[in-house]
Every structure is written in structure tokens, then in C-alpha cells.
Design an enzyme around this catalytic site. Structure first.
Site, PDB file in Angstrom:
ATOM      1  N   HIS A 306      72.775  59.456  27.388  1.00  0.00           N
ATOM      2  CA  HIS A 306      72.522  58.604  26.224  1.00  0.00           C
ATOM      3  C   HIS A 306      72.983  57.193  26.548  1.00  0.00           C
ATOM      4  CE1 HIS A 306      72.485  57.184  22.066  1.00  0.00           C
ATOM      5  NE2 HIS A 306      71.739  58.237  21.798  1.00  0.00           N
ATOM      6  N   ASP A 364      68.881  66.087  21.419  1.00  0.00           N
ATOM      7  CA  ASP A 364      67.614  66.771  21.742  1.00  0.00           C
ATOM      8  C   ASP A 364      67.811  68.042  22.548  1.00  0.00           C
ATOM      9  OD1 ASP A 364      66.506  63.474  22.059  1.00  0.00           O
ATOM     10  OD2 ASP A 364      65.891  64.867  20.491  1.00  0.00           O
TER      11      ASP A 364
HETATM   12  C1  SDX Z   1      67.379  59.805  21.816  1.00  0.00           C
HETATM   13  O1  SDX Z   1      69.209  55.247  21.476  1.00  0.00           O
HETATM   14  C2  SDX Z   1      69.377  56.236  20.651  1.00  0.00           C
HETATM   15  O2  SDX Z   1      70.226  56.217  19.784  1.00  0.00           O
HETATM   16  C3  SDX Z   1      68.387  57.371  20.825  1.00  0.00           C
HETATM   17  C4  SDX Z   1      68.611  58.616  19.978  1.00  0.00           C
HETATM   18  C5  SDX Z   1      68.399  58.339  18.495  1.00  0.00           C
HETATM   19  O3  SDX Z   1      68.940  59.105  17.676  1.00  0.00           O
HETATM   20  O4  SDX Z   1      67.596  57.416  18.162  1.00  0.00           O
HETATM   21  O5  SDX Z   1      69.914  59.114  20.189  1.00  0.00           O
HETATM   22  C6  SDX Z   1      67.607  59.716  20.347  1.00  0.00           C
HETATM   23  O6  SDX Z   1      66.479  59.195  22.314  1.00  0.00           O
HETATM   24  C7  SDX Z   1      68.349  60.608  22.663  1.00  0.00           C
HETATM   25  C8  SDX Z   1      68.053  60.497  24.180  1.00  0.00           C
HETATM   26  C9  SDX Z   1      66.889  61.444  24.491  1.00  0.00           C
HETATM   27  N1  SDX Z   1      66.438  61.235  25.913  1.00  0.00           N
HETATM   28  C10 SDX Z   1      66.650  62.160  26.840  1.00  0.00           C
HETATM   29  O7  SDX Z   1      67.333  63.167  26.679  1.00  0.00           O
HETATM   30  C11 SDX Z   1      65.937  61.868  28.159  1.00  0.00           C
HETATM   31  C12 SDX Z   1      66.912  62.076  29.319  1.00  0.00           C
HETATM   32  N2  SDX Z   1      67.947  61.026  29.256  1.00  0.00           N
HETATM   33  C13 SDX Z   1      67.725  59.848  30.034  1.00  0.00           C
HETATM   34  O8  SDX Z   1      66.433  59.487  30.342  1.00  0.00           O
HETATM   35  C14 SDX Z   1      68.711  58.736  29.749  1.00  0.00           C
HETATM   36  O9  SDX Z   1      69.951  59.298  29.714  1.00  0.00           O
HETATM   37  C15 SDX Z   1      68.513  57.877  28.506  1.00  0.00           C
HETATM   38  C16 SDX Z   1      67.141  57.322  28.447  1.00  0.00           C
HETATM   39  C17 SDX Z   1      68.793  58.682  27.276  1.00  0.00           C
HETATM   40  C18 SDX Z   1      69.525  56.730  28.592  1.00  0.00           C
HETATM   41  O10 SDX Z   1      69.143  55.956  29.645  1.00  0.00           O
HETATM   42  P1  SDX Z   1      70.011  54.676  30.103  1.00  0.00           P
HETATM   43  O11 SDX Z   1      71.092  54.381  29.146  1.00  0.00           O
HETATM   44  O12 SDX Z   1      69.062  53.592  30.454  1.00  0.00           O
HETATM   45  O13 SDX Z   1      70.745  55.214  31.358  1.00  0.00           O
HETATM   46  P2  SDX Z   1      70.166  55.137  32.807  1.00  0.00           P
HETATM   47  O14 SDX Z   1      68.747  55.616  32.789  1.00  0.00           O
HETATM   48  O15 SDX Z   1      70.450  53.792  33.351  1.00  0.00           O
HETATM   49  O16 SDX Z   1      71.048  56.240  33.547  1.00  0.00           O
HETATM   50  C19 SDX Z   1      72.339  55.903  33.998  1.00  0.00           C
HETATM   51  C20 SDX Z   1      72.523  56.779  35.232  1.00  0.00           C
HETATM   52  C21 SDX Z   1      71.352  56.681  36.209  1.00  0.00           C
HETATM   53  O17 SDX Z   1      71.865  56.895  37.507  1.00  0.00           O
HETATM   54  P3  SDX Z   1      72.176  55.585  38.443  1.00  0.00           P
HETATM   55  O18 SDX Z   1      70.901  54.766  38.469  1.00  0.00           O
HETATM   56  O19 SDX Z   1      73.325  54.861  37.758  1.00  0.00           O
HETATM   57  O20 SDX Z   1      72.550  56.173  39.774  1.00  0.00           O
HETATM   58  O21 SDX Z   1      72.576  58.168  34.847  1.00  0.00           O
HETATM   59  C22 SDX Z   1      71.465  58.861  35.403  1.00  0.00           C
HETATM   60  C23 SDX Z   1      70.451  57.822  35.854  1.00  0.00           C
HETATM   61  O22 SDX Z   1      69.729  58.306  36.979  1.00  0.00           O
HETATM   62  N3  SDX Z   1      70.921  59.686  34.311  1.00  0.00           N
HETATM   63  C24 SDX Z   1      70.524  60.933  34.439  1.00  0.00           C
HETATM   64  C25 SDX Z   1      70.123  61.323  33.145  1.00  0.00           C
HETATM   65  N4  SDX Z   1      70.265  60.317  32.302  1.00  0.00           N
HETATM   66  C26 SDX Z   1      70.770  59.286  33.025  1.00  0.00           C
HETATM   67  N5  SDX Z   1      70.468  61.770  35.508  1.00  0.00           N
HETATM   68  C27 SDX Z   1      69.990  63.007  35.255  1.00  0.00           C
HETATM   69  N6  SDX Z   1      69.573  63.474  34.041  1.00  0.00           N
HETATM   70  C28 SDX Z   1      69.640  62.646  32.968  1.00  0.00           C
HETATM   71  N7  SDX Z   1      69.254  63.092  31.792  1.00  0.00           N
END
Ligand code: SDX
Length: 430
Positions: A306, A364
Site C-alpha cells: 500500500h 483487497d
Molecule cells: C487500494 O491509495 C489507497 O488508499 C488505495 C486503497 C483505497 O482504499 O482507496 O487502499 C485501495 O487500492 C489498495 C491497494 C490495492 N492494490 C494491490 O493490492 C496491488 C498490489 N500492490 C501494489 O501494486 C502496490 O503495493 C501499490 C500499488 C498498492 C502501492 O504501490 P506504490 O506505493 O507505488 O509502491 P511501489 O510500487 O513503489 O512498491 C514499492 C516496492 C517496489 O519494490 P522496489 O522498486 O522498491 O524494489 O515494493 C514492491 C515494489 O516492487 N512491491 C511489491 C508489491 N507492492 C509493492 N512487491 C510484490 N508484491 C506487491 N504487492
């Protein structure tokens, strides 16, 4: 309110910038005058360090895993109240008195029908259209039916549009579901509460009476509370930006639904269940954990991570408890998907990759298992998220419209394209 000034050194220039303190949470540096004073923009794609507005509605402390709606902890609202009470709280800022609550319930209940010509609108869709596509279209189309509540400068019309959207989302969502399975639409019934009405519109058939299961209705009502609002997330920011141009509220909410559909956002509940189905069994989990950690593999654990929560999403804990409640009520003893989810969470939370990156289950992760057990197909999961989030979008839109400092949102950019160059006539191009 400005708490004090801070200085920013830009080249040989020192710029004084006001710092504003909130009631709780991080202060902000007001950079509104930065471009005028320095000729420079700030740069923050993804807005990881940017506050887009001032708001009194929802507060999140991502490090502590805290979520407050108008100051009330989500755990207490989910435990003690119902979804329409949360709707009232988000819209008006205070918990309703008994009279206010019954009046609000009455008004919402009597706006649940949609214009009969919406039925013809639905006939234009393919039966296999994704229900989110149907929702984007039909909510946007409400502005083609309700011209008497699209003048956003009129507080009365804003209130009517707000009530219409909160009331009609369950009806439109159930119609999208019924249409996709080839069953007749079911009209709302005014003697049912909001969520029971929705369950009946989804699962009743003309051939027999439908009895709402109160345990499932209470569980789904609580799930709606968990999804109601969440500060300036992507879809809420979309609604605010669309609303800042003066677009009508139905069009703004349709824009929010479109943004929520993405798998990185509200579409994650559908993607998370598909991921659990793809993993299939506990034995396959190590392979998928390795994929999630592999920089060259685009695979991510859906329902994990998140932007704000760097601790357990408080909603996920309540979601997990609700999941067990629903499975028990339905007599589902060993759901293989739940076994995979629980084991996946256990392994991920003890893995250094996820610990270092502070990746925890989010709202989720468990919602899909719960909704599937209740009888909803996977492609309806994000529709339910949109149904619940409509009140949050409306409350944020209303706050923005009523904010005297509100202006059209218009970000700038860092341009890295071609400098000015002259047109080359076709005959000279090689
Ligand atoms: C919702 O914003 C909100 O409030 C949203 C929400 C709401 O109520 O409105 O809470 C609802 O959207 C919840 C989130 C649902 N999405 C997912 O579950 C999809 C999987 N999660 C990711 O795609 C990600 O964690 C996000 C999109 C939720 C957050 O992305 P960020 O903050 O941009 O973080 P990032 O992509 O920069 O990740 C940081 C690091 C990365 O590694 P590095 O580049 O630093 O090496 O963490 C890793 C990412 O590769 N990472 C993950 C991961 N999520 C982040 N690695 C594996 N699995 C994951 N799920």
C-alpha cells in the site's frame, strides 16, 4: 493555518515558504508561490510527498495502521454502526441522532429506483461486458436523466445528486450483475435496509421469495463501511480533479469508477482472487513468492502492499474476521483459497523482502474470498468496492466544491521533449 515559515535555497536564492500544521499528522510546506518566486516547479510523480488539498473527512496513519472517518476509528464504526450511519458521518461530519438517522435512511430508501428508461440503456451492452464497464457508463448516464440535480452551484441540487447516487448505486450494481447472468432486474423494496435490499436485488428471482440472510447482510454492510472512504487515493483524487472543472457530480463519480477499476487500485480485489486461484495450492506458494521478489518478473502479490500503510491495513484485519464469519455461516469448512491466502500471508509476513519493503495485506486480500463465498462472481468485486466508495467520493467532492479556496486543478510538468524546431516540408523529408 500557517504555523511558521521555512526557507528553501534555490541556487543563490533563498525563498521563504509557509508551513501549515494539520489537526494531526504531517505538516505541509505551502509551495503555491514557489514558481512565481523561483521559476521552478516541484516534481513528485505519483504524489508520494504531495498534499493535494486540505480535508476534514478521513485520516490515515500508515505507520501505525490507523484509519479514522471524521475522527472515529474504523474498528468502532464497523463494529457498532451500519453503512448508512457511516454515509451520514462522512457527508455531514457528525454521527447522526436517532431522528437524523431515520430521516437519512428514509430519504436514501426513497431514491433507490432508477429511471425506467435505464433498462433500455442496459439493453445496449453485450451480456459478457465487464460489470465495471457497465457501471462507468450507467453512472455517467445518470447526468442524462437527472438534469434537475446537475447545477453544482446550487447546494440543494448538490444534496439531491448526492442522495441519488448513494441510493442508486446498489440498484445499478445489481442491474449490472443481473444483466451479465441473463436474469431479470429486481426492483428495490422500501421495507428492506440498504444492504439487504442490495442482496435481494442481486440474488432474488421471480420464481420464489428471497429471504435475506441477516448474518450475510450484516457482513456485507460492514464490508461497505470498510470501503467507504480513504483520504486522497487515486480514484478520490480523480473525482476531485474532475469536479474542480465544474463537471456535474454524476460525471465525476463515473470518472472515479473508471480509475478504481485499475488492478493497482480497486481492481486488486478481483486480481487477488484470480492470483489465489492461479496459485491453487499451498505447495505452489514458494514459486509465487519468488516471482513477486524477482525484479525481472512483473508479477506482484495482489492484495499486498500500500502507498500509505507501511503496517497492517486495519481494514484487512476486519476483512479477515468477516471472511471467517461468512464462511462459518455458509458452512464452508475448508475453502482451499482461504488456506492459500492464510499460508501466503504467513510466509510473506516472515520473509525479509516483504518485511523490508513493509508490504502487508491490504483491504483487497481477503475481500475476494468473502464475496465469492457470498455468491458474487469475481468481476463484480470492484463493482461492490465502487458501490461503497461512492459516499467517500461524494463527501470529498462536496468538501472541494464548498472550499472557498478551490480552483481548477492544473498540474505542470518537467518537459524533456524536443526544443522548438521548424516544420520540414514533405518533399524534404527522407
Ligand atoms: C487500494 O491509495 C489507497 O488508499 C488505495 C486503497 C483505497 O482504499 O482507496 O487502499 C485501495 O487500492 C489498495 C491497494 C490495492 N492494490 C494491490 O493490492 C496491488 C498490489 N500492490 C501494489 O501494486 C502496490 O503495493 C501499490 C500499488 C498498492 C502501492 O504501490 P506504490 O506505493 O507505488 O509502491 P511501489 O510500487 O513503489 O512498491 C514499492 C516496492 C517496489 O519494490 P522496489 O522498486 O522498491 O524494489 O515494493 C514492491 C515494489 O516492487 N512491491 C511489491 C508489491 N507492492 C509493492 N512487491 C510484490 N508484491 C506487491 N504487492
Amino acid at each position: 493555518m500557517t504555523a511558521h515559515m521555512t526557507t528553501l535555497k534555490v541556487g543563490d536564492q533563498v525563498v521563504d515558504l509557509p508551513v501549515k500544521e494539520g489537526a494531526i499528522g504531517p505538516a505541509v510546506v505551502d509551495i503555491g508561490k514557489l514558481y512565481g518566486q523561483t521559476g521552478m516547479f516541484t516534481y513528485d510523480p505519483g504524489f508520494t510527498s504531495t498534499a493535494s488539498c486540505e480535508s476534514k473527512i478521513t485520516y490515515i496513519d500508515g505507520d501505525e495502521g490507523v484509519l479514522l472517518y471524521r475522527g472515529y476509528p474504523i474498528e468502532q464504526l464497523a463494529e457498532h454502526g451500519d453503512f448508512l450511519e457511516t454515509c451520514y458521518l462522512l457527508l455531514y461530519g457528525e454521527l447522526p441522532t436517532p431522528t437524523q438517522k431515520s430521516d437519512f435512511d428514509y430519504r436514501v430508501t426513497r431514491h433507490t429506483m432508477v429511471h425506467e428508461q435505464m433498462m433500455r440503456f442496459f439493453q445496449g451492452f453485450r451480456r459478457d461486458a465487464h460489470p465495471m464497464a457497465v457501471m462507468v457508463a450507467s453512472v455517467g448516464a445518470l447526468s442524462a436523466f437527472y438534469h434537475d440535480s446537475t447545477d453544482i452551484s446550487d447546494p440543494y441540487q448538490r444534496m439531491v445528486a448526492s442522495m441519488r447516487m448513494i441510493a442508486k448505486m446498489p440498484t445499478l450494481a445489481s442491474m449490472a450483475f443481473k444483466y451479465s447472468i441473463g436474469q431479470p432486474f429486481v426492483y428495490p423494496k422500501n421495507d428492506l435496509d440498504y444492504t439487504s435490499n442490495f442482496l435481494r436485488m442481486c440474488f432474488a428471482v421471480p420464481c420464489e421469495e428471497y429471504k435475506v440472510n441477516p448474518v450475510l447482510s450484516r457482513a456485507l454492510d460492514r464490508i461497505f463501511i470498510l470501503h467507504a472512504d480513504h483520504e486522497q487515493n487515486a480514484s478520490t483524487s480523480t473525482v476531485r480533479l474532475a469536479g474542480s472543472s465544474g463537471a456535474n457530480p454524476f460525471a465525476c463519480i463515473a470518472a472515479g469508477i473508471a480509475c478504481l477499476w485499475g488492478p493497482a487500485h480497486g481492481g486488486a480485489n478481483e486480481a487477488a482472487l484470480q492470483m489465489l486461484q492461479e496459485i491453487g495450492s499451498v505447495d505452489n506458494i514458494p514459486k509465487y513468492i519468488a516471482k513477486a521478489k524477482d525484479k525481472n518478473d512483473p508479477f506482484r502479490l495482489m492484495g499486498f502492499g500500500h502507498r500509505v500503510y507501511k503496517n497492517y491495513d486495519p481494514r484487512a484485519k476486519i476483512m479477515q474476521k468477516t471472511c471467517h464469519e461468512v464462511l462459518n455461516e455458509l458452512g464452508i469448512k475448508d475453502d482451499p483459497l482461504l488456506d492459500v491466502a492464510v499460508e501466503l500471508e504467513r510466509i510473506a509476513l516472515s520473509d525479509s523482502y516483504f518485511i523490508e519493503k513493509k508490504l502487508y495485506p491490504n483491504i483487497d486480500f481477503y475481500s475476494g474470498i468473502t464475496l465469492k463465498a457470498m455468491g458474487f462472481p469475481t468481476d463484480m468485486f470492484t463493482v461492490l468496492f465502487a458501490l461503497a466508495r461512492t459516499v467517500g467520493w461524494i463527501a470529498q467532492w462536496k468538501e472541494m466544491i464548498e472550499d472557498p479556496s478551490q480552483r481548477i486543478g492544473r498540474p505542470r510538468q518537467l518537459y524533456t521533449g524536443e526544443p522548438a524546431r521548424d516544420y520540414v516540408p514533405m518533399a524534404q523529408r527522407r
